[in-house]
Design a protein around this motif. Sequence first.
Motif, PDB file in Angstrom:
ATOM      1  N   UNK A   1       0.835  -1.206   0.000  1.00  0.00           N
ATOM      2  CA  UNK A   1       0.000   0.000   0.000  1.00  0.00           C
ATOM      3  C   UNK A   1       0.873   1.260   0.000  1.00  0.00           C
ATOM      4  N   UNK A   2       2.007   1.191   0.696  1.00  0.00           N
ATOM      5  CA  UNK A   2       2.921   2.335   0.695  1.00  0.00           C
ATOM      6  C   UNK A   2       3.496   2.552  -0.704  1.00  0.00           C
ATOM      7  N   UNK A   3       3.797   1.463  -1.423  1.00  0.00           N
ATOM      8  CA  UNK A   3       4.298   1.586  -2.783  1.00  0.00           C
ATOM      9  C   UNK A   3       3.254   2.249  -3.689  1.00  0.00           C
ATOM     10  N   UNK A   4       1.981   1.869  -3.497  1.00  0.00           N
ATOM     11  CA  UNK A   4       0.904   2.475  -4.290  1.00  0.00           C
ATOM     12  C   UNK A   4       0.809   3.973  -3.986  1.00  0.00           C
ATOM     13  N   UNK A   5       0.969   4.337  -2.712  1.00  0.00           N
ATOM     14  CA  UNK A   5       0.937   5.755  -2.339  1.00  0.00           C
ATOM     15  C   UNK A   5       2.066   6.524  -3.017  1.00  0.00           C
ATOM     16  N   UNK A   6       3.242   5.929  -3.085  1.00  0.00           N
ATOM     17  CA  UNK A   6       4.365   6.573  -3.754  1.00  0.00           C
ATOM     18  C   UNK A   6       4.109   6.707  -5.257  1.00  0.00           C
ATOM     19  N   UNK A   7       3.465   5.696  -5.841  1.00  0.00           N
ATOM     20  CA  UNK A   7       3.121   5.756  -7.268  1.00  0.00           C
ATOM     21  C   UNK A   7       2.134   6.895  -7.521  1.00  0.00           C
ATOM     22  N   UNK A   8       1.182   7.085  -6.594  1.00  0.00           N
ATOM     23  CA  UNK A   8       0.211   8.173  -6.748  1.00  0.00           C
ATOM     24  C   UNK A   8       0.911   9.531  -6.707  1.00  0.00           C
ATOM     25  N   UNK A   9       1.942   9.654  -5.887  1.00  0.00           N
ATOM     26  CA  UNK A   9       2.674  10.918  -5.798  1.00  0.00           C
ATOM     27  C   UNK A   9       3.463  11.173  -7.079  1.00  0.00           C
ATOM     28  N   UNK A  10       4.181  10.152  -7.555  1.00  0.00           N
ATOM     29  CA  UNK A  10       5.043  10.339  -8.724  1.00  0.00           C
ATOM     30  C   UNK A  10       4.244  10.598  -9.992  1.00  0.00           C
ATOM     31  N   UNK A  11       3.023  10.053 -10.079  1.00  0.00           N
ATOM     32  CA  UNK A  11       2.241  10.216 -11.316  1.00  0.00           C
ATOM     33  C   UNK A  11       1.851  11.672 -11.525  1.00  0.00           C
ATOM     34  N   UNK A  12       1.837  12.464 -10.441  1.00  0.00           N
ATOM     35  CA  UNK A  12       1.482  13.874 -10.570  1.00  0.00           C
ATOM     36  C   UNK A  12       2.527  14.654 -11.375  1.00  0.00           C
ATOM     37  N   UNK A  13       3.782  14.160 -11.387  1.00  0.00           N
ATOM     38  CA  UNK A  13       4.841  14.858 -12.102  1.00  0.00           C
ATOM     39  C   UNK A  13       5.060  14.365 -13.526  1.00  0.00           C
ATOM     40  N   UNK A  14       4.268  13.369 -13.963  1.00  0.00           N
ATOM     41  CA  UNK A  14       4.404  12.821 -15.316  1.00  0.00           C
ATOM     42  C   UNK A  14       3.628  13.696 -16.295  1.00  0.00           C
ATOM     43  N   UNK A  15       4.196  14.015 -17.472  1.00  0.00           N
ATOM     44  CA  UNK A  15       3.489  14.871 -18.449  1.00  0.00           C
ATOM     45  C   UNK A  15       2.114  14.312 -18.821  1.00  0.00           C
ATOM     46  N   UNK A  16       1.176  15.240 -19.084  1.00  0.00           N
ATOM     47  CA  UNK A  16      -0.192  14.845 -19.411  1.00  0.00           C
ATOM     48  C   UNK A  16      -0.244  13.965 -20.656  1.00  0.00           C
ATOM     49  N   UNK A  17       0.686  14.161 -21.594  1.00  0.00           N
ATOM     50  CA  UNK A  17       0.639  13.424 -22.853  1.00  0.00           C
ATOM     51  C   UNK A  17       0.809  11.919 -22.672  1.00  0.00           C
ATOM     52  N   UNK A  18       1.491  11.489 -21.610  1.00  0.00           N
ATOM     53  CA  UNK A  18       1.719  10.051 -21.381  1.00  0.00           C
ATOM     54  C   UNK A  18       1.155   9.585 -20.047  1.00  0.00           C
ATOM     55  N   UNK A  19       0.488  10.486 -19.324  1.00  0.00           N
ATOM     56  CA  UNK A  19       0.029  10.123 -17.979  1.00  0.00           C
ATOM     57  C   UNK A  19      -1.054   9.043 -18.013  1.00  0.00           C
TER      58      UNK A  19
END
Length: 225
Positions: free
Chosen positions: A54-72
């Motif tokens: 669950x902690x890994x999923x939380x970290x994934x949720x944080x990192x996805x915010x910094x991914x460009x919209x074109x590939x998010x």
Amino acid sequence: MDNSPSGLFDSYEQDFQHIIESVRDKLEGNGKDEQGEARKASLRRVEMDLDEAEEMVSQMEIEIQGIPQSVRSQFSGRLKAAKAELSRFKKLSKDLHSQLARADLMHSNNDSFNSDDPYGTASDRTRLLAGTQVLEDGSRRLQDSQRIALETESQGAEILMNLRQQRETIENSANMLHTADTAIDRASGTLKTMIRRMYQQRVVTAAIITVLILLIGVILWEKLA
């Protein structure tokens, strides 16, 4: 190591899949044939693994915010799949815990009926120990959840600070561009005025020269006449 948002997302996803494989083996693979205390220990380990997943999923949720919209979108699909898998194993773990608790309760009741002790002291002691273990596990999970929440809050505050700084930089750049545009407009106006005056001076100079030539011509005409 790739420290970009997409690279960190991939890293957390790999860790998540590794943990989930371990959970799958304990719940649906070789571990499902375990009995008694070995099964209890295995399920306790599953709880810790699921907390880590669950902690890994939380970290994934944080990192996805910094991914460009074109590939998010493709990363969002992978995050959604990870959440669904985590939820499924959480439910399965909970169901297995309930089954094991019911089996222990039935076994304790049978021992109580078959025991020479009319008050079932051994059974009560077993249930007390089991309850204490459950409380300890619950307290540990609560502490882990609080730790994850604090880490997530800290990372969220850092992201907001970075966004605020970027916004201020963009606003300063916009102000500088506006100032430069104003200066260019003023310089352009000044140049146009200078050019217009230059043309006026040329016309005046040409007129003076023309008058002088006419005067010289008149004087020469009078002398020669």
